[in-house]
Design an enzyme around this catalytic site. Structure first.
Site, PDB file in Angstrom:
ATOM      1  N   HIS A 137       0.850  -1.196   0.000  1.00 44.07           N
ATOM      2  CA  HIS A 137       0.000   0.000   0.000  1.00 44.07           C
ATOM      3  C   HIS A 137       0.884   1.244   0.000  1.00 44.07           C
ATOM      4  O   HIS A 137       2.088   1.172   0.267  1.00 44.07           O
ATOM      5  CB  HIS A 137      -0.930   0.016   1.227  1.00 44.07           C
ATOM      6  CG  HIS A 137      -0.186   0.132   2.526  1.00 44.07           C
ATOM      7  ND1 HIS A 137       0.484  -0.929   3.094  1.00 44.07           N
ATOM      8  CD2 HIS A 137       0.031   1.185   3.347  1.00 44.07           C
ATOM      9  CE1 HIS A 137       1.067  -0.532   4.208  1.00 44.07           C
ATOM     10  NE2 HIS A 137       0.816   0.759   4.390  1.00 44.07           N
ATOM     11  N   ASP A 139       0.670   5.012   1.955  1.00 49.75           N
ATOM     12  CA  ASP A 139      -0.081   5.495   3.119  1.00 49.75           C
ATOM     13  C   ASP A 139      -1.146   6.533   2.744  1.00 49.75           C
ATOM     14  O   ASP A 139      -0.874   7.495   2.013  1.00 49.75           O
ATOM     15  CB  ASP A 139       0.877   6.124   4.146  1.00 49.75           C
ATOM     16  CG  ASP A 139       1.691   5.072   4.902  1.00 49.75           C
ATOM     17  OD1 ASP A 139       1.297   3.895   4.906  1.00 49.75           O
ATOM     18  OD2 ASP A 139       2.726   5.458   5.488  1.00 49.75           O
ATOM     19  N   HIS A 291       4.723   0.241   0.135  1.00 53.41           N
ATOM     20  CA  HIS A 291       5.440  -0.580   1.100  1.00 53.41           C
ATOM     21  C   HIS A 291       4.531  -1.673   1.641  1.00 53.41           C
ATOM     22  O   HIS A 291       3.304  -1.615   1.494  1.00 53.41           O
ATOM     23  CB  HIS A 291       6.047   0.265   2.231  1.00 53.41           C
ATOM     24  CG  HIS A 291       5.061   1.094   2.983  1.00 53.41           C
ATOM     25  ND1 HIS A 291       4.613   2.326   2.526  1.00 53.41           N
ATOM     26  CD2 HIS A 291       4.414   0.888   4.149  1.00 53.41           C
ATOM     27  CE1 HIS A 291       3.751   2.833   3.379  1.00 53.41           C
ATOM     28  NE2 HIS A 291       3.599   1.981   4.380  1.00 53.41           N
ATOM     29  N   ARG A 306       5.088   6.134  13.953  1.00 52.18           N
ATOM     30  CA  ARG A 306       5.201   6.820  12.666  1.00 52.18           C
ATOM     31  C   ARG A 306       4.763   8.263  12.795  1.00 52.18           C
ATOM     32  O   ARG A 306       3.769   8.552  13.469  1.00 52.18           O
ATOM     33  CB  ARG A 306       4.303   6.091  11.653  1.00 52.18           C
ATOM     34  CG  ARG A 306       4.486   6.521  10.224  1.00 52.18           C
ATOM     35  CD  ARG A 306       3.533   5.756   9.323  1.00 52.18           C
ATOM     36  NE  ARG A 306       2.261   6.453   9.188  1.00 52.18           N
ATOM     37  CZ  ARG A 306       1.146   5.920   8.675  1.00 52.18           C
ATOM     38  NH1 ARG A 306       1.131   4.670   8.282  1.00 52.18           N
ATOM     39  NH2 ARG A 306       0.057   6.639   8.576  1.00 52.18           N
TER      40      ARG A 306
HETATM   41 FE   FE2 Z   1       1.952   2.015   5.714  1.00 49.72          FE
END
Ligand code: FE2
Length: 315
Positions: A137, A139, A291, A306
């Site tokens: 995917h 983000d 990723h 994150r």
């Molecule tokens: Fe991700």
């Protein structure tokens, strides 16, 4: 490769640039070392303390990041506040996630604890499970302005496994035939976060992105091929996590074309697979990559945090 103040990014591939870099290396003090991790994407940056970057180092890291698409800084061991401060050197942090609440007191920091199976399943639905990791995917492409990039801090790393794979979507686009490149350039795709996040959005009541609150996720439409706002390079911009269909095509045509693109866009030669160590920071360009997380760590503990940077509208 050693990067110096006089050689710019050090990421160029032309011979003249390399000769220049070699000459400059002999006379200038190195800023940091860049170790490429594959032929098309990814590099480790060594010899920097990311808590104390000067302006030259920030510019050089940004140039290396644009070139390699994802860069890793081992051995940093940042606190959440230091993580956030590092992110601010490269852009404006968004809310940690449009739907999933961030850390208490630090809403820009989004934590995923993969040991909490139910939490992960609620958050990632069909895309992620503890046993399968997270599928490919990009983000948050289901909003009008998806993130520019994400900065990940490895907090708890399993004894083995839990790697993250990244794929270079510029290289994937460049490898297509000119006729297909041209056709794809005429198309737009719908990205929908509801399949994954409706459950948790209903649970938390409302989501928040770029300061706006919402109670449901409206799909976003983006070009299938986007042009990078900083480099001008074209890349594929569809992903199996969030792209539902190509707007201009019949559904069967869209399904077939997307199935091909999903397979093509993560061919081994476009990817790098990174094994984390606790304290490593990873920073990827969300505009030109996909990723995935390898779900090969069983019940072992894996925690990441994150911080996400605000992006622009894909064009
Ligand atoms: Fe991700």
């Amino acid at each position: 490769m050693t990067l110096t103040a006089d050689t710019g990014t050090g990421a160029g591939t032309d011979t003249a640039g390399q000769e220049q870099a070699a000459a400059a290396t002999a006379v200038a003090e190195p800023l940091f070392e860049i170790v490429p991790l594959s032929g098309n994407i990814g590099a480790e940056i060594r010899g920097l303390d990311v808590r104390a970057l000067d302006e030259r180092e920030v510019a050089a890291v940004r140039a290396a990041w644009l070139h390699y698409k994802v860069v890793f800084f081992p051995g940093q061991h940042l606190t959440p506040a230091e993580h956030l401060a590092f992110a601010r050197r490269f852009g404006e942090p968004t809310e940690g996630h449009p739907v999933i609440p961030g850390l208490d007191g630090q809403p820009e920091v989004f934590e995923i604890d993969y040991s909490k199976a139910r939490e992960l399943a609620a958050a990632y639905g069909r895309v992620g499970t503890v046993s399968r990791g997270l599928d490919w995917h990009t983000d948050v492409t289901f909003v009008k302005r998806p993130p520019l990039g994400s900065i990940l801090r490895a907090v708890v790393v399993p004894p083995a496994g839990g790697d993250t794979l990244f794929s270079n979507q510029e290289a994937a686009f460049a490898a297509l035939s000119p006729a297909l490149q041209e056709f794809l350039g005429t198309l737009t795709a719908v990205h929908n976060g509801e399949a994954q996040f409706k459950g948790i959005l209903d649970l938390v009541g409302e989501g928040r992105w770029e300061g706006e609150t919402f109670v449901r996720l409206e799909p976003a439409t983006h070009p299938v091929v986007r042009t990078h706002p900083e480099t001008g390079k074209k890349s594929l911009f569809v992903n199996p996590g969030f792209t539902s269909h190509i707007a201009e095509l019949d559904r069967a045509e869209s399904d077939a074309l997307l199935a091909f693109l999903y397979q093509h866009s993560v061919r081994p030669e476009f990817t790098v697979r990174y094994h984390w160590q606790e304290g490593t920071i990873g920073f990827w360009d969300n505009r030109a990559t996909q990723h995935a997380v390898a779900g090969d760590f069983g019940d072992a503990h894996r925690v990441i945090q994150r911080v996400t940077l605000r992006g622009d509208e894909p064009r």
